[in-house]
Scaffold this motif. Structure first.
Motif, PDB file in Angstrom:
ATOM      1  N   LEU A  53       4.092  50.447  32.999  1.00 19.84           N
ATOM      2  CA  LEU A  53       3.885  51.474  33.654  1.00 19.84           C
ATOM      3  C   LEU A  53       1.425  50.836  33.801  1.00 19.84           C
ATOM      4  CD1 LEU A  53       4.513  54.460  31.189  1.00 19.84           C
ATOM      5  CD2 LEU A  53       5.424  53.558  33.358  1.00 19.84           C
ATOM      6  N   ALA A  54       1.567  50.472  33.483  1.00 21.44           N
ATOM      7  CA  ALA A  54      -0.231  49.850  33.936  1.00 21.44           C
ATOM      8  C   ALA A  54       0.022  48.799  34.993  1.00 21.44           C
ATOM      9  CB  ALA A  54      -0.168  48.822  32.698  1.00 21.44           C
ATOM     10  N   ALA A  55       1.704  48.428  34.698  1.00 17.52           N
ATOM     11  CA  ALA A  55       0.930  46.771  36.059  1.00 17.52           C
ATOM     12  C   ALA A  55       1.715  48.104  36.825  1.00 17.52           C
ATOM     13  CB  ALA A  55       2.234  46.107  36.423  1.00 17.52           C
ATOM     14  N   GLY A  56       2.700  48.955  37.695  1.00 17.03           N
ATOM     15  CA  GLY A  56       2.644  50.423  38.492  1.00 17.03           C
ATOM     16  C   GLY A  56       1.911  50.953  38.905  1.00 17.03           C
ATOM     17  N   LYS A  57       0.533  50.906  37.991  1.00 17.64           N
ATOM     18  CA  LYS A  57      -0.342  52.310  38.270  1.00 17.64           C
ATOM     19  C   LYS A  57      -1.707  50.989  38.816  1.00 17.64           C
ATOM     20  CE  LYS A  57      -4.298  54.351  35.907  1.00 17.64           C
ATOM     21  NZ  LYS A  57      -4.536  54.534  34.150  1.00 17.64           N
ATOM     22  N   ALA A  58      -1.329  50.007  38.261  1.00 21.95           N
ATOM     23  CA  ALA A  58      -2.580  49.109  39.349  1.00 21.95           C
ATOM     24  C   ALA A  58      -2.349  48.571  40.748  1.00 21.95           C
ATOM     25  CB  ALA A  58      -2.922  47.612  38.526  1.00 21.95           C
ATOM     26  N   LEU A  59      -1.391  49.147  41.325  1.00 25.71           N
ATOM     27  CA  LEU A  59      -0.338  49.016  42.291  1.00 25.71           C
ATOM     28  C   LEU A  59      -0.391  49.984  42.613  1.00 25.71           C
ATOM     29  CD1 LEU A  59       1.374  45.573  42.118  1.00 25.71           C
ATOM     30  CD2 LEU A  59      -0.497  45.426  42.711  1.00 25.71           C
ATOM     31  N   GLY A  60      -0.824  51.146  42.056  1.00 18.68           N
ATOM     32  CA  GLY A  60      -0.425  52.200  43.387  1.00 18.68           C
ATOM     33  C   GLY A  60       1.067  53.404  43.158  1.00 18.68           C
ATOM     34  N   VAL A  61       2.009  52.793  41.691  1.00 24.23           N
ATOM     35  CA  VAL A  61       2.932  53.465  41.620  1.00 24.23           C
ATOM     36  C   VAL A  61       3.080  54.220  40.658  1.00 24.23           C
ATOM     37  CG1 VAL A  61       5.515  52.975  41.018  1.00 24.23           C
ATOM     38  CG2 VAL A  61       3.819  51.011  42.472  1.00 24.23           C
ATOM     39  N   ALA A  62       3.307  55.000  41.146  1.00 23.88           N
ATOM     40  CA  ALA A  62       3.400  56.589  40.207  1.00 23.88           C
ATOM     41  C   ALA A  62       4.435  55.908  39.284  1.00 23.88           C
ATOM     42  CB  ALA A  62       4.195  57.821  40.686  1.00 23.88           C
ATOM     43  N   ASP A  63       4.040  56.780  37.839  1.00 20.98           N
ATOM     44  CA  ASP A  63       4.382  56.656  36.384  1.00 20.98           C
ATOM     45  C   ASP A  63       5.835  57.128  36.568  1.00 20.98           C
ATOM     46  OD1 ASP A  63       2.037  55.703  35.355  1.00 20.98           O
ATOM     47  OD2 ASP A  63       1.709  57.887  34.621  1.00 20.98           O
ATOM     48  N   GLU A  64       6.533  57.931  37.691  1.00 21.94           N
ATOM     49  CA  GLU A  64       7.554  58.663  37.415  1.00 21.94           C
ATOM     50  C   GLU A  64       8.868  57.664  38.031  1.00 21.94           C
ATOM     51  OE1 GLU A  64       5.362  61.113  39.079  1.00 21.94           O
ATOM     52  OE2 GLU A  64       4.310  60.665  36.914  1.00 21.94           O
ATOM     53  N   MET A  65       8.178  56.668  39.046  1.00 21.04           N
ATOM     54  CA  MET A  65       9.050  55.517  39.828  1.00 21.04           C
ATOM     55  C   MET A  65       8.777  54.670  38.152  1.00 21.04           C
ATOM     56  SD  MET A  65       9.948  56.470  42.174  1.00 21.04           S
ATOM     57  CE  MET A  65      10.289  55.065  43.278  1.00 21.04           C
ATOM     58  N   MET A  66       8.209  53.862  37.746  1.00 15.63           N
ATOM     59  CA  MET A  66       7.895  53.385  37.287  1.00 15.63           C
ATOM     60  C   MET A  66       9.054  53.180  35.063  1.00 15.63           C
ATOM     61  SD  MET A  66       6.028  50.757  38.715  1.00 15.63           S
ATOM     62  CE  MET A  66       5.905  49.288  37.321  1.00 15.63           C
ATOM     63  N   LEU A  67       8.576  54.499  35.070  1.00 12.03           N
ATOM     64  CA  LEU A  67       9.069  54.652  33.444  1.00 12.03           C
ATOM     65  C   LEU A  67      11.045  54.373  33.480  1.00 12.03           C
ATOM     66  CD1 LEU A  67       8.703  58.151  33.193  1.00 12.03           C
ATOM     67  CD2 LEU A  67       8.267  56.214  31.654  1.00 12.03           C
ATOM     68  N   HIS A  68      11.999  54.213  35.142  1.00 12.04           N
ATOM     69  CA  HIS A  68      13.148  53.129  35.297  1.00 12.04           C
ATOM     70  C   HIS A  68      12.865  51.652  34.487  1.00 12.04           C
ATOM     71  CE1 HIS A  68      14.769  57.267  37.124  1.00 12.04           C
ATOM     72  NE2 HIS A  68      12.990  57.006  37.586  1.00 12.04           N
ATOM     73  N   GLY A  69      11.866  51.448  34.872  1.00  9.51           N
ATOM     74  CA  GLY A  69      12.438  49.463  34.652  1.00  9.51           C
ATOM     75  C   GLY A  69      11.499  49.392  33.435  1.00  9.51           C
ATOM     76  N   ALA A  70      10.524  50.395  33.017  1.00  7.37           N
ATOM     77  CA  ALA A  70      10.273  50.703  31.236  1.00  7.37           C
ATOM     78  C   ALA A  70      11.002  50.759  30.715  1.00  7.37           C
ATOM     79  CB  ALA A  70       8.406  51.496  31.884  1.00  7.37           C
ATOM     80  N   GLY A  71      11.755  51.557  30.385  1.00 10.36           N
ATOM     81  CA  GLY A  71      12.555  52.107  30.301  1.00 10.36           C
ATOM     82  C   GLY A  71      13.747  51.725  29.762  1.00 10.36           C
ATOM     83  N   ALA A  72      14.272  50.439  31.068  1.00  9.53           N
ATOM     84  CA  ALA A  72      15.426  49.432  31.185  1.00  9.53           C
ATOM     85  C   ALA A  72      14.458  48.622  29.727  1.00  9.53           C
ATOM     86  CB  ALA A  72      15.939  49.658  32.235  1.00  9.53           C
ATOM     87  N   VAL A  73      13.116  48.054  29.857  1.00  9.74           N
ATOM     88  CA  VAL A  73      12.748  46.636  29.050  1.00  9.74           C
ATOM     89  C   VAL A  73      13.165  47.170  27.612  1.00  9.74           C
ATOM     90  CG1 VAL A  73      10.724  47.312  29.880  1.00  9.74           C
ATOM     91  CG2 VAL A  73      10.950  44.720  29.382  1.00  9.74           C
ATOM     92  N   GLU A  74      12.739  48.299  27.281  1.00 10.71           N
ATOM     93  CA  GLU A  74      12.020  48.768  26.265  1.00 10.71           C
ATOM     94  C   GLU A  74      14.062  48.572  25.900  1.00 10.71           C
ATOM     95  OE1 GLU A  74       9.791  48.974  24.277  1.00 10.71           O
ATOM     96  OE2 GLU A  74      10.709  49.836  22.173  1.00 10.71           O
ATOM     97  N   MET A  75      14.773  49.360  26.302  1.00  6.81           N
ATOM     98  CA  MET A  75      16.131  49.111  25.793  1.00  6.81           C
ATOM     99  C   MET A  75      16.499  48.095  25.621  1.00  6.81           C
ATOM    100  SD  MET A  75      18.184  51.959  28.107  1.00  6.81           S
ATOM    101  CE  MET A  75      18.639  53.738  28.066  1.00  6.81           C
ATOM    102  N   VAL A  76      16.283  46.877  26.129  1.00  4.97           N
ATOM    103  CA  VAL A  76      16.713  45.419  26.094  1.00  4.97           C
ATOM    104  C   VAL A  76      15.653  44.997  24.885  1.00  4.97           C
ATOM    105  CG1 VAL A  76      16.797  42.763  26.782  1.00  4.97           C
ATOM    106  CG2 VAL A  76      17.068  44.779  28.563  1.00  4.97           C
ATOM    107  N   HIS A  77      14.573  45.251  25.266  1.00  2.10           N
ATOM    108  CA  HIS A  77      13.836  44.960  23.104  1.00  2.10           C
ATOM    109  C   HIS A  77      14.450  44.745  22.405  1.00  2.10           C
ATOM    110  CE1 HIS A  77      10.632  44.383  21.033  1.00  2.10           C
ATOM    111  NE2 HIS A  77      10.015  45.349  20.712  1.00  2.10           N
ATOM    112  N   THR A  78      14.263  46.683  22.315  1.00  4.86           N
ATOM    113  CA  THR A  78      15.246  47.267  21.312  1.00  4.86           C
ATOM    114  C   THR A  78      17.109  46.320  20.373  1.00  4.86           C
ATOM    115  OG1 THR A  78      14.583  49.194  21.587  1.00  4.86           O
ATOM    116  CG2 THR A  78      16.093  49.599  20.014  1.00  4.86           C
ATOM    117  N   TYR A  79      17.904  46.317  21.525  1.00  2.00           N
ATOM    118  CA  TYR A  79      18.352  45.785  21.308  1.00  2.00           C
ATOM    119  C   TYR A  79      18.585  44.139  21.249  1.00  2.00           C
ATOM    120  CZ  TYR A  79      20.973  41.021  23.484  1.00  2.00           C
ATOM    121  OH  TYR A  79      21.597  39.741  23.979  1.00  2.00           O
TER     122      TYR A  79
END
Ligand code: IPE
Ligand code: IPE
Ligand code: MG
Ligand code: MG
Ligand code: MG
Length: 291
Positions: A53-79
Motif C-alpha cells: 500500500l505504501a509503495a502504491g501511495k508513493a507513486l500515486g496509486v489508490a489503495d483500492e487498486m493496491m489491495l489486490h496485490g497486497a491481499g495476494a502477498v499476505e495470502m502467500v505469506h500466511t501459507y
C-alpha cells in the motif's frame, strides 16, 4: 520506532479486504475455510501488504487498486507460515499467539489450507481491475518470488542446512530467498501497478531486498532476545533446531549493526520517491519492532 497512527487504518483496510474476499467459515467443503481464516486472521503484523500500500501511495496509486496485490502477498505469506510450522519443517506449536494450524486442524488440512491460500493469491491478481499486461507481470513476479527460485527455495536451503555452517555469502542468499523475495515482491507491486519507469522499479527492488534481508536478521535476533509471549511463537527455536542464522554466524551485536546498515540502504534507495515517508517509516520500524 513505533509506526505513526495512520498505519492502523491501513491495517484495518487490509483486514477488511481479506475478510471480504475469503468465504465464511462454514462454506463447503468444510473445514478448509475455517482453517484458512484461522491463520489469516490470527493477528499478523501485515508488514508485506503495508509495504505494498505504501509503495502504491508513493507513486500515486489508490489503495483500492493496491489491495489486490497486497491481499495476494499476505495470502502467500500466511501459507508459508502454516507450512513452515508443520512437524516436517520447523515443528512449531504456536504462531501469531495461537496454536499452529496443524495443531488445531491436523496436518492434512494445514497442508491443504496453505495450498489453497497460495492458489487464491493468484486469483486475487487475475481478478484485479488491471490491464492484462500488468496482471501478467504481477503473476510472473509472484511466481518467481514464492517458488523454488524465491521463498520456497529459501525454505529448502533452510531445511537442508540445519546443523551445518554456511559462509556469510550462502546465508545471505538463503535469507534473501526465504524472506526477502516476498518483501521485494510487495515493494514492486507499487511501480508495476503504477507502470513506473525502469529506474524507479529498480529503486523499489533495492528497497525490498535490503528491508527483506534486515527483516530476517531481526527475526533471528528476536528468536534469541525476546520471549514466546511477546513473539506469539516459541522463542529460542533456532538454537534448538540448529538453524543457520546471522547471530549464530557473526554474533548478536554484529547482526544488529548489519540490520541497521541494511535499513539505511533501504531508506536511501526510495528516499526521493517516498514523499509521505511511509516506506521509510516501515523500514525503520522493522529495526526496533518487538515481535
Ligand atoms: C515471520 O514473518 C516469518 C518470517 C519471514 C521471519 P512476520 O514476522 O511478518 O509474521 P506475521 O505476519 O507478523 O505473523
Ligand atoms: C520462515 O523463517 C520464513 C518463511 C518463509 C516462512 P522462520 O522459520 O525463521 O520464521 P518463524 O521464526 O518461524 O516465524
Ligand atoms: Mg523456518
Ligand atoms: Mg519457523
Ligand atoms: Mg524465525
Amino acid at each position: 520506532m513505533p509506526l505513526p497512527n495512520h498505519f492502523q487504518s491501513y491495517v484495518h483496510r487490509i483486514n477488511e479486504y481479506l475478510d471480504r474476499i475469503v468465504p465464511p467459515d462454514d462454506t463447503e467443503p468444510q473445514p478448509i475455510y475455517k482453517a484458512i481464516r484461522y491463520s489469516l486472521f490470527a493477528g499478523g503484523k501485515r508488514l508485506r501488504p503495508l509495504i505494498s500500500l505504501a509503495a502504491g501511495k508513493a507513486l500515486g496509486v489508490a489503495d483500492e487498486m493496491m489491495l489486490h496485490g497486497a491481499g495476494a502477498v499476505e495470502m502467500v505469506h500466511t501459507y508459508s507460515l502454516i507450512h513452515d510450522d508443520l512437524p516436517s519443517m520447523d515443528n512449531d506449536d504456536y504462531r501469531r499467539g495461537k496454536l499452529t494450524n496443524h495443531k488445531v486442524f491436523g496436518e492434512a488440512i494445514a497442508i491443504l489450507a496453505g495450498n489453497a491460500l497460495l492458489t487464491a493469491s493468484f486469483e486475487q491478481i487475475t481478478n484485479a481491475p488491471f490491464r492484462a499486461e500488468i496482471k501478467a507481470r504481477l503473476v510472473q513476479l509472484l511466481t518467481q518470488s514464492a517458488g523454488a527460485a524465491g521463498m520456497l527455495g529459501g525454505q529448502v536451503m533452510d531445511m537442508v542446512n540445519e546443523s551445518r555452517k554456511l559462509s556469510l555469502e550462502e546465508l545471505e542468499r538463503l535469507h534473501s530467498m526465504k524472506t526477502a523475495a516476498l518483501i521485494r515482491f510487495a515493494a514492486l507491486t507499487g511501480p508495476v501497478i503504477a507502470e513506473a519507469d525502469q529506474k524507479t522499479e529498480e529503486s523499489f527492488r533495492h528497497y525490498g531486498d535490503c528491508l527483506g534481508l534486515a527483516f530476517q536478521i531481526v527475526d533471528d535476533v528476536l528468536d534469541i532476545e525476546s520471549t514466546t509471549e511477546v513473539l506469539g511463537k516459541t522463542a529460542g527455536k533456532d538454537e534448538h533446531k540448529k538453524k543457520v542464522t546471522y547471530p549464530a554466524l557473526i554474533g548478536v551485536s554484529e547482526s544488529k549493526l548489519l540490520a541497521a546498515d541494511l535499513i539505511e540502504q533501504a531508506c536511501a534507495a526510495i528516499e526521493k520517491v517516498d514523499r509521505y515517508s511511509d516506506l521509510q517509516n516501515l523500514a525503520r520500524h522493522v529495526l526496533t519492532r518487538s515481535n
